[in-house]
Design an enzyme around this catalytic site. Structure first.
Site, mmCIF file in Angstrom:
data_model
loop_
_atom_site.group_PDB
_atom_site.id
_atom_site.type_symbol
_atom_site.label_atom_id
_atom_site.label_comp_id
_atom_site.label_asym_id
_atom_site.label_seq_id
_atom_site.Cartn_x
_atom_site.Cartn_y
_atom_site.Cartn_z
ATOM 1 N N SER A 158 0.861 -1.158 -0.202
ATOM 2 C CA SER A 158 -0.261 0.051 0.006
ATOM 3 C C SER A 158 1.023 1.212 0.053
ATOM 4 C CB SER A 158 -0.877 -0.240 1.210
ATOM 5 O OG SER A 158 -1.621 1.156 1.070
ATOM 6 N N HIS A 159 0.729 2.068 1.104
ATOM 7 C CA HIS A 159 1.309 3.360 1.301
ATOM 8 C C HIS A 159 2.588 3.279 1.659
ATOM 9 C CE1 HIS A 159 -1.003 2.346 4.610
ATOM 10 N NE2 HIS A 159 -0.211 3.103 5.335
ATOM 11 N N ASP A 206 -2.378 6.650 -3.189
ATOM 12 C CA ASP A 206 -1.239 5.768 -2.708
ATOM 13 C C ASP A 206 -0.560 4.786 -3.602
ATOM 14 O OD1 ASP A 206 -3.295 4.229 -2.327
ATOM 15 O OD2 ASP A 206 -2.302 3.324 -0.535
ATOM 16 N N ASP A 208 -1.024 1.391 -3.833
ATOM 17 C CA ASP A 208 -1.664 0.707 -4.672
ATOM 18 C C ASP A 208 -3.185 1.362 -5.220
ATOM 19 O OD1 ASP A 208 -2.634 0.878 -1.990
ATOM 20 O OD2 ASP A 208 -3.522 -1.166 -2.047
ATOM 21 N N ASP A 215 -5.547 2.773 -3.499
ATOM 22 C CA ASP A 215 -7.033 2.605 -2.908
ATOM 23 C C ASP A 215 -7.100 4.034 -2.011
ATOM 24 O OD1 ASP A 215 -5.070 1.954 -1.152
ATOM 25 O OD2 ASP A 215 -6.041 0.157 -0.526
ATOM 26 N N ARG A 216 -6.046 4.667 -1.528
ATOM 27 C CA ARG A 216 -6.246 6.071 -1.213
ATOM 28 C C ARG A 216 -6.274 7.168 -1.818
ATOM 29 N NH1 ARG A 216 -3.050 5.664 4.633
ATOM 30 N NH2 ARG A 216 -3.518 3.457 5.066
ATOM 31 N N LYS A 235 -11.353 0.222 -1.091
ATOM 32 C CA LYS A 235 -11.480 1.556 -1.298
ATOM 33 C C LYS A 235 -10.900 1.892 -2.411
ATOM 34 C CE LYS A 235 -7.477 2.105 2.023
ATOM 35 N NZ LYS A 235 -7.500 1.360 3.254
HETATM 36 C C1 G1P Z 1 -4.206 1.817 8.346
HETATM 37 C C2 G1P Z 1 -5.535 2.587 8.270
HETATM 38 C C3 G1P Z 1 -6.846 1.988 8.056
HETATM 39 C C4 G1P Z 1 -6.581 1.304 6.618
HETATM 40 C C5 G1P Z 1 -5.411 0.307 6.595
HETATM 41 C C6 G1P Z 1 -5.178 -0.108 5.267
HETATM 42 O O1 G1P Z 1 -4.531 0.937 9.272
HETATM 43 O O2 G1P Z 1 -5.430 3.255 9.582
HETATM 44 O O3 G1P Z 1 -7.762 2.987 8.188
HETATM 45 O O4 G1P Z 1 -7.817 0.494 6.492
HETATM 46 O O5 G1P Z 1 -4.294 1.170 6.929
HETATM 47 O O6 G1P Z 1 -5.050 0.607 4.207
HETATM 48 P P1 G1P Z 1 -3.576 0.814 10.594
HETATM 49 O O7 G1P Z 1 -2.102 1.015 10.268
HETATM 50 O O8 G1P Z 1 -3.847 1.944 11.293
HETATM 51 O O9 G1P Z 1 -3.723 -0.577 11.106
HETATM 52 ZN ZN ZN Z 2 -3.426 1.277 -0.260
#
Ligand code: G1P
Ligand code: ZN
Length: 543
Positions: free
Chosen positions: A113-114, A277, A279, A281-282, A376
């Protein structure tokens, strides 16, 4: 087709978190680690014989090599058909779209992801089920159990698949189809949104700067925004997916999307800024000198969704993760529809979406989405914003201010303390949890605590219970502080402190959020002794 059976043993650290398993790249790609984990998924989902799967990822370092291993292992398990995005690319929402459209048993998404990518960055793999969404608790526990008892994994002796060439090839009994990663997703977006109105908006000179952060969404944004909607070339910046994201940290927040924030604060700022981000989704949306907080964004999208053809009837219900601001609750109340409060993580929205209880949902962590897929979706949120802007003919600032005037403003911020020593972060949570019941009636800073609890969620569809999903403290006057530990970090522990306060008076809507939330921030420090526990004097990231 020969199959090599490789003996192995359980490896520690293979418990899937909020969104699959994430690790440092070197650890994930160490011989045996990926193989063990993939075999655990195969066993955890009850085998793959005769089944079809989608495979994709965010383009980060290691993805292509890992995909060849996955292909060999799925072939060994007897899978029938694989659908893979060209060059191994599929954004998370696009993978969800393809799983649903093609009716596969599930999909494998290679992404952290990010989190930063590259050899020294992070690597990740998550498994999505047939509804296109993240695997629910029952599946991730089965996968985890399989990691504990594994004794061998199977690898088919087959030729690698050329992921750069579109078309179908055979490997043993299995067919492997390499697809255009954008086509299915772009078609779906065309069904949901008024492309004609958005096209006219761009033709009228509206300017957007979309930062794809050298990650998965570049090709999608270019094809849809610059291709189908006629936005000028250069609308999409950092549009080439790179294995190390060009050194960028593809998390659309004020720290990592700093350039975009600067562009949007400059005198020559375009009408809209947006970023997604790693991948895809954000999402992050900014007006001229006005970043839109994700909690506000989902509320505004919900209040205006009926302006897009795909949501013309208005939402049937809404959902947000517990720590997300309660701005969305006001919209639900106004629309006279249900609002669900779920634990953090997209997987909790899946059942509500499948059961037709909600249409839109979102999280404070820059996530918004709808029933069109089961993840998302960053570009979706940007397109819905564009659709609303095109139909309302107002600026982002006018829409945001108008929303606050109508519904009131939920001042909101999140303070993150990253890479804290795990024991120290856990001690903070344990200590606060131990005192939770005795807090109501006492004061913290200048505020009286009204209520406190350890958030638990009973899924209204399948009745399952998720406990210990964050410590909630409610203050007099409706302020709130929430404490939880991240489930997605790869270094130590990340403490997230979510702070919120409601302001009804439009004359007081122009404050800086940190300023407006000062009493809540101080009360949170007083009640949890964050500085003492973490040894930090301030958060690493403020969003
Ligand atoms: C974080 C975000 C959460 C999101 C997840 C995946 O998780 O806070 O809202 O769904 O990334 O993108 P966390 O690191 O807080 O567990
Ligand atoms: Zn992501």
């Amino acid at each position: 087709m020969d199959i090599e059976t490789v003996p192995t043993e359980p490896i520690a650290g293979q418990k899937p978190g909020t969104s699959g398993l994430r690790k440092k790249t070197a650890a994930f790609l160490k011989p045996g680690f990926l193989e063990n984990y993939v075999q655990a998924i195969i066993d955890g989902i009850g085998g793959v014989a005769g089944e079809s799967f989608v495979i994709g990822g965010d383009g980060r370092y290691g993805n292509k090599q890992a995909m060849q291993t996955l292909i060999r292992m799925l072939a060994a398990g007897g899978a029938k058909h694989l659908i893979i995005g060209q060059n191994g690319l599929l954004s998370t929402p696009a993978a969800s779209c393809v799983i649903r459209k093609r009716g596969t048993k599930g999909g494998f998404i290679f992404s952290a992801s990010h989190n930063p990518g590259g050899e020294r960055g992070d690597f990740g793999l998550k498994y999505n089920i047939s509804n296109g969404g993240p695997a629910p608790e029952s599946v991730t526990s089965a996968i985890y159990e399989a990691t504990q008892t594994i004794s061998a994994y199977g690898l088919a002796e087959i030729e690698p698949v050329d992921l750069s060439t579109l078309g179908t090839v055979e490997r043993g009994e299995m067919t492997v189809e390499v697809i255009d990663p954008v086509a299915d997703y772009a078609e779906l977006m065309g069904e949901l949104f008024d492309f004609e109105a958005i096209g006219k908006l761009f033709a009228s000179g509206f300017r957007l700067s979309y930062d794809a952060m050298n990650a998965a969404t570049g090709p999608y944004a270019k094809a849809i925004l610059e291709g189908m909607l006629g936005a000028p070339e250069g609308t999409v910046v950092n549009g080439e997916p790179l294995p190390d994201f060009g050194g960028l940290h593809p998390d659309p927040n004020p720290v990592h999307a700093h350039d975009l924030f600067e562009t949007m604060a400059s005198p020559n700022a375009p009408d809209m800024g947006a970023a997604s981000d790693g991948d895809g989704d954000r999402n992050l949306v900014l007006g001229k000198s006005l970043p839109v907080s994700p909690s506000d964004s989902i509320a505004i999208l919900a209040a205006n969704a009926h302006l897009a053809p795909g949501y013309a009837k208005g939402p049937v219900g809404l959902a947000r993760s517990m720590p997300t601001s309660r701005a969305l609750d006001r919209v639900a109340e106004h629309l006279g529809i249900a609002l669900y409060e779920t634990p953090t993580g997209w997987k909790f929205f899946g059942n509500l979406l499948d059961a037709g209880k909600i249409t839109l949902c979102g999280e404070e962590s820059a996530g918004a989405g709808s029933d069109h897929v089961r993840e998302k979706d960053g570009l979706w949120a940007v397109l819905l914003w564009l659709n609303i802007l095109a139909r309302r003919g107002e600026s982002i600032r006018e829409i945001v201010k108008g929303h606050w005037a109508r519904f009131g403003r939920n001042y909101y911020t999140r303070h993150d303390y990253e890479a804290v020593e795990t024991e120290r972060a856990e001690a903070l949570m344990a200590e606060l949890k131990g005192r939770l019941e005795s807090l109501p009636g006492t004061t913290a800073g200048s505020l009286t605590i009204e209520a406190s609890d350890d958030f638990a969620y009973r899924d209204p569809v399948d009745g399952s219970l998720a406990e210990h999903q964050g410590l909630r403290i409610l203050f007099e006057g409706g302020g709130r502080a929430v404490f939880r530990l991240s489930g997605t970090g790869t270094e130590g522990a990340t403490l997230r402190v979510y702070l919120e306060r409601f302001e009804a008076d439009p004359a007081k809507h122009g404050m800086d959020a940190q300023e407006a939330l000062k009493p809540i921030i101080e009360a949170a420090e007083a009640v949890a002794k964050i500085r003492e526990h973490t040894g930090r004097s301030e958060p690493d990231v403020i969003t």
